[in-house]
Design an enzyme around this catalytic site. Structure first.
Site, short mmCIF file in Angstrom:
data_model
loop_
_atom_site.label_atom_id
_atom_site.label_comp_id
_atom_site.label_asym_id
_atom_site.label_seq_id
_atom_site.Cartn_x
_atom_site.Cartn_y
_atom_site.Cartn_z
N CYS A 128 6.62 -7.57 6.44
CA CYS A 128 7.66 -7.05 7.33
C CYS A 128 8.00 -8.11 8.37
CB CYS A 128 7.15 -5.80 8.05
SG CYS A 128 8.38 -5.03 9.14
N CYS A 168 1.41 -3.52 15.37
CA CYS A 168 1.36 -3.04 13.98
C CYS A 168 0.74 -4.08 13.05
CB CYS A 168 2.77 -2.70 13.52
SG CYS A 168 2.84 -2.10 11.81
N GLU A 194 0.83 -1.19 0.00
CA GLU A 194 0.00 0.00 0.00
C GLU A 194 0.88 1.25 0.00
OE1 GLU A 194 -4.06 -1.63 2.04
OE2 GLU A 194 -2.43 -1.15 3.38
N1 SAH Z 1 9.39 -0.17 10.02
C1 SAH Z 1 9.57 1.26 10.07
C2 SAH Z 1 8.65 1.97 9.13
C3 SAH Z 1 7.17 1.95 9.49
S1 SAH Z 1 6.76 3.56 9.94
C4 SAH Z 1 9.45 1.72 11.51
O1 SAH Z 1 9.23 0.87 12.37
O2 SAH Z 1 9.66 2.89 11.80
C5 SAH Z 1 5.20 3.42 10.60
C6 SAH Z 1 5.08 4.10 11.94
O3 SAH Z 1 3.78 3.84 12.46
C7 SAH Z 1 6.05 3.51 12.93
O4 SAH Z 1 6.48 4.46 13.85
C8 SAH Z 1 5.17 2.48 13.58
O5 SAH Z 1 5.70 2.05 14.77
C9 SAH Z 1 3.88 3.23 13.71
N2 SAH Z 1 2.73 2.36 13.93
C10 SAH Z 1 2.66 1.03 13.74
N3 SAH Z 1 1.44 0.56 14.07
C11 SAH Z 1 0.72 1.63 14.47
C12 SAH Z 1 -0.62 1.80 14.89
N4 SAH Z 1 -1.46 0.76 14.93
N5 SAH Z 1 -1.03 3.04 15.21
C13 SAH Z 1 -0.21 4.09 15.11
N6 SAH Z 1 1.07 4.00 14.71
C14 SAH Z 1 1.52 2.78 14.38
#
Ligand code: SAH
Length: 343
Positions: A110, A117, A90
């Site tokens: 991932c 997540c 996406e």
């Molecule tokens: N793998 C990388 C890139 C993903 S960025 C990373 O971990 O940074 C996406 C961002 O959204 C990250 O900070 C992740 O931790 C956050 N995120 C993941 N699930 C989420 C959720 N359910 N609600 C809000 N933020 C979330």
């Protein structure tokens, strides 16, 4: 056959002589393709017939296709993008006041397994090539152009995948979108978010591009972070923080810490205190993220009062914070909700 969008400018300059073409062809090609939108070698009038034929036999312009599009009430657009091998990711377009922001995925699935997540519900199938990441931006630009809107001005590599688990392709992608002969998106408008891989954070300081770094922190102690983010067992907070300090020292840039507030998990004032202590002395900036609930995972969003109290505490400790604006909740396009769902 090579895909044109996989080449950085420098790589194309190297490739041309290897096929008996002059180095300056790279310049001509980048201009035709990224500036004039011409992707047919036979229409490139300053290239000889024989070179056109040769190039056409070696390089294609295949782009991913848009499998589905969803538009949210706030005009956030989510694309389900399909690649040649039928895998999907996406890509999200967010319309901020300051510009159009592309949230790009870096892997299909991932492997980081963060407990909160949705993207991690699917194991990594493969890395995306740099061309497949460029393709995501080009697809959005195509849609924006049709609607008479300005092109993408900012890119965040915050879609599905861990960008530093696909470091080289991500860096090549950034170089291409930044290049003045390509999309010309300013380096300061490019942000990569990582779950925290120290060696790559350090390497990122030396890619020759002033791109920004965001760290998904989400917990202020190893005990809590271990239970939320398995990666922390391999690279504990001390090592992540050491790498962040190194990055700041080398680049003179402030890092963003992303911190999702999860009800009764990491949102108490004690957590805020631990967080302030952890990041004190960095140039840090904290991006507080209201949690977007994912049905299967069971975490809850903190109340607005809790979020405010957390924020006020950090402010008192002299730490600058921002609460992330949410986009596309109604179409599952918000942070942590991307999972390549067909509908
Ligand atoms: N793998 C990388 C890139 C993903 S960025 C990373 O971990 O940074 C996406 C961002 O959204 C990250 O900070 C992740 O931790 C956050 N995120 C993941 N699930 C989420 C959720 N359910 N609600 C809000 N933020 C979330």
């Amino acid at each position: 056959m090579r895909n044109f969008y996989d080449f950085t400018f420098e790589q194309l300059e190297e490739f041309m002589p290897s096929i008996g073409e002059k180095k300056y062809r790279a310049q001509q090609l980048f201009t035709w393709i990224y500036k004039k939108n011409v992707t047919d070698f036979y229409k490139m009038s300053d290239i000889s017939k024989s070179s056109q034929e040769k190039l056409a036999s070696l390089i294609n312009f295949k782009l991913p296709i848009v499998a589905t599009k969803s538009l949210s009430e706030d005009k956030t657009l989510k694309l389900l993008v399909e690649f040649e091998d039928k895998s999907h990711v996406e890509t999200v377009l967010m319309r901020y006041r300051y510009g159009n922001v592309a949230c790009v995925s870096s892997q299909v699935g991932c492997n980081m397994g963060c407990k909160f997540c949705a993207s991690g519900l699917f194991k990594k199938k493969r890395d995306l090539t740099s061309g497949e990441m460029v393709g995501q931006v080009l697809l959005l630009n195509e849609i924006l152009a049709k609607e008479g809107e300005p092109p993408i001005s900012h890119v965040v590599v915050m879609g599905t995948g861990e960008p530093f688990d696909n470091f080289t392709n991500v860096v090549n992608f950034l170089k291409t979108v930044n290049h003045h002969r390509a999309l010309e998106i300013g380096a300061r408008h490019l942000t990569v978010s990582t779950c925290g891989i120290p060696s790559k954070i350090k390497e990122f300081a030396h890619i020759g591009l002033q791109a920004k770094l965001a760290i998904s922190l989400h917990a202020p102690t190893n005990l809590k972070r271990n239970s939320l983010m398995p990666i922390n067992r391999a690279y504990p907070l001390e090592e992540v923080m050491e790498a962040v300090r190194y990055f700041e020292k080398e680049t003179n840039k402030r890092t963003t810490f992303e911190y999702i507030l999860l009800k009764d998990v990491n949102d108490s004032l004690g957590d805020a205190e631990d967080l302030a202590t952890l990041i004190e002395g960095t140039l840090a900036f904290v991006n507080l993220i209201p949690y977007n609930e994912v049905e299967e995972l069971g975490f809850k969003r903190s109340s607005d009062d809790r979020i405010k109290a957390f924020k006020d505490y950090l402010f008192k400790r002299g730490i600058y914070t921002n609460t992330r604006k949410e986009f596309g909740l109604d179409i599952d396009a918000a942070c942590g909700q991307l999972r390549a769902k067909k509908k």
